[in-house]
Design a protein around this motif. Structure first.
Motif, short mmCIF file in Angstrom:
data_model
loop_
_atom_site.label_atom_id
_atom_site.label_comp_id
_atom_site.label_asym_id
_atom_site.label_seq_id
_atom_site.Cartn_x
_atom_site.Cartn_y
_atom_site.Cartn_z
N LEU A 216 1.95 1.23 -11.32
CA LEU A 216 1.70 0.38 -10.37
C LEU A 216 0.04 0.21 -10.32
O LEU A 216 -0.37 -1.21 -9.95
CB LEU A 216 1.94 1.17 -8.82
N ASP A 217 -0.57 1.22 -10.81
CA ASP A 217 -2.12 0.90 -10.68
C ASP A 217 -2.66 -0.29 -11.72
O ASP A 217 -3.46 -1.04 -11.65
CB ASP A 217 -3.00 2.21 -11.04
N TYR A 218 -1.73 0.18 -12.79
CA TYR A 218 -2.30 -0.93 -14.15
C TYR A 218 -1.78 -2.35 -13.88
O TYR A 218 -2.69 -3.31 -14.30
CB TYR A 218 -1.37 -0.31 -15.40
N SER A 219 -0.87 -2.76 -12.98
CA SER A 219 -0.33 -3.97 -12.60
C SER A 219 -1.53 -4.78 -11.86
O SER A 219 -1.61 -5.97 -11.42
CB SER A 219 0.84 -4.04 -11.67
N LEU A 220 -2.50 -3.80 -11.11
CA LEU A 220 -3.44 -4.45 -10.09
C LEU A 220 -3.00 -5.26 -9.04
O LEU A 220 -3.55 -5.77 -8.00
CB LEU A 220 -4.40 -5.33 -10.87
N LEU A 221 -1.62 -5.05 -8.52
CA LEU A 221 -0.85 -5.56 -7.35
C LEU A 221 -0.49 -4.88 -6.42
O LEU A 221 -0.30 -5.17 -5.35
CB LEU A 221 0.51 -6.44 -8.01
N SER A 222 -0.62 -3.59 -6.62
CA SER A 222 -0.49 -2.75 -5.84
C SER A 222 -1.80 -1.76 -5.34
O SER A 222 -2.50 -1.66 -6.16
CB SER A 222 1.01 -1.50 -5.96
N HIS A 223 -1.54 -0.96 -4.21
CA HIS A 223 -2.71 -0.15 -3.83
C HIS A 223 -2.15 1.01 -3.27
O HIS A 223 -1.17 1.37 -2.96
CB HIS A 223 -3.36 -1.10 -2.61
N ARG A 224 -3.22 1.98 -3.28
CA ARG A 224 -2.81 3.32 -2.91
C ARG A 224 -3.98 3.83 -1.90
O ARG A 224 -5.06 3.56 -1.91
CB ARG A 224 -2.83 4.28 -4.10
N CYS A 225 -3.28 4.68 -1.12
CA CYS A 225 -4.17 5.54 -0.23
C CYS A 225 -3.69 6.65 0.04
O CYS A 225 -2.31 7.15 -0.06
CB CYS A 225 -4.54 4.69 1.12
N SER A 226 -4.35 7.61 0.95
CA SER A 226 -3.68 9.14 1.26
C SER A 226 -3.35 8.70 2.82
O SER A 226 -3.66 7.97 3.49
CB SER A 226 -5.00 9.82 1.50
N THR A 227 -2.55 9.66 3.46
CA THR A 227 -2.26 9.96 4.87
C THR A 227 -3.38 9.62 5.76
O THR A 227 -3.56 8.80 6.46
CB THR A 227 -1.46 11.05 5.16
N ALA A 228 -4.75 10.39 5.16
CA ALA A 228 -5.88 10.71 6.09
C ALA A 228 -6.29 9.04 6.16
O ALA A 228 -6.85 8.58 7.11
CB ALA A 228 -6.70 11.51 5.50
N GLU A 229 -6.46 8.42 5.10
CA GLU A 229 -7.03 7.13 5.05
C GLU A 229 -6.42 6.17 5.89
O GLU A 229 -6.99 5.11 6.73
CB GLU A 229 -7.10 6.66 3.47
N VAL B 77 0.84 -1.09 -0.03
CA VAL B 77 -0.01 0.01 -0.12
C VAL B 77 0.91 1.28 -0.08
O VAL B 77 1.74 1.66 0.99
CB VAL B 77 -1.05 0.00 1.13
N VAL B 78 0.82 1.95 -1.16
CA VAL B 78 1.61 2.99 -1.17
C VAL B 78 0.77 4.23 -0.58
O VAL B 78 -0.21 4.59 -1.22
CB VAL B 78 2.05 3.37 -2.60
N VAL B 79 1.32 5.00 0.30
CA VAL B 79 0.63 6.25 0.88
C VAL B 79 1.09 7.36 -0.16
O VAL B 79 2.05 7.96 0.30
CB VAL B 79 0.99 6.64 2.22
N ASP B 80 0.50 7.68 -1.20
CA ASP B 80 0.99 8.45 -2.27
C ASP B 80 1.20 10.03 -1.89
O ASP B 80 2.24 10.62 -2.18
CB ASP B 80 0.04 8.42 -3.46
N ASP B 81 0.52 10.54 -1.03
CA ASP B 81 0.90 11.82 -0.52
C ASP B 81 2.12 12.05 0.68
O ASP B 81 2.12 13.03 1.20
CB ASP B 81 -0.49 12.71 -0.13
N ALA B 82 2.32 10.74 1.04
CA ALA B 82 3.66 10.68 2.07
C ALA B 82 4.65 9.88 1.35
O ALA B 82 5.45 9.45 2.25
CB ALA B 82 2.96 9.81 3.23
N CYS B 83 4.71 10.10 0.18
CA CYS B 83 5.85 9.59 -0.42
C CYS B 83 6.47 10.58 -1.42
O CYS B 83 5.81 11.55 -2.26
CB CYS B 83 5.53 8.34 -1.40
#
Length: 214
Positions: free
Chosen positions: A192-205, A171-177
């Motif tokens: 990463l999104d296209y591979s469907l193997l990684s996930h993303r979220c925000s710091t708040a989430e 899970v890549v916290v995209d606004d904390a990277c």
């Protein structure tokens, strides 16, 4: 949360990041690396928010930092990499970019490890090559690796891909990277999104998933 074949299978990032299943990886939050990213102060604050929520929830935190061998001990691939990064035409002209004891190699004091949180040194891009990180995560029963730090388009993307190949949920916290080049970072996220193997979220989430205030 689904239940299948005796396993709990998360359906959302919030479920992936629940305490007991997740660990946080702080990737290369070093003085000399954070100096190059955009919005350094905002990034540092968001990483600190993730760390505070993880620690409050008992979610384990691990650090990696990038170090360099002296040129006399570099191999062919490492010499070519150093030549490319340092814009050198000759292998005998490269220097050690991140000596272990150099001030710019140290972790940012605002993001310092707490209570014995381990720091693993690495020579390459994936945090899971040449470090004890995978063994530590397996021993803890971790299924989700939450990644913060820098730099997204350089080392965090390959770390997330490697984690997925090892059977973890990255899970890549995209606004904390941290990001150096916006276009390159967007390409990394899209890949990463296209591979469907990684996930993303925000710091708040992720803070909310750890049980803190979003």
């Amino acid at each position: 949360m689904q239940r299948a074949f005796g396993l709990d299978v998360p359906e959302s990032v919030a479920e992936m990041c629940r305490p007991g299943a997740a660990a946080v990886l702080v990737y290369d939050a070093q003085v000399g690396i954070l100096a190059a990213v955009r919005d350094r102060d905002g990034l540092t604050a968001r990483i600190a928010d993730v760390l505070a929520a993880a620690r409050a929830a008992g979610v384990p935190v691990f650090y990696v930092r990038h170090v360099s061998l002296p040129p006399s001990h570099l191999g062919v691939a490492a010499l070519r990499t150093a030549m490319a990064w340092q814009r050198k035409d000759r292998a005998d002209a490269v220097t050690s970019s991140f000596p272990p004891d150099a001030a710019h190699t140290q972790l940012d004091p605002a993001l310092a490890p707490a209570d014995g949180e381990p720091v693993f040194d690495k020579l390459g891009m994936s945090a899971l090559v040449g470090t004890p990180l995978e063994a530590a995560l397996r021993d803890r029963g971790v299924t989700t690796l939450v990644v913060v730090g820098a730099v997204l388009e350089i080392g965090i993307e390959p770390t997330a891909r490697h984690a997925a190949d090892l059977g973890l949920l990255p899970v890549v916290v995209d606004d904390a990277c941290g990001v150096v080049d916006d276009e390159a970072a967007q390409r990394s996220l899209a890949s990463l999104d296209y591979s469907l193997l990684s996930h993303r979220c925000s710091t708040a989430e992720v803070v909310a998933a750890f049980g803190g205030a979003a």
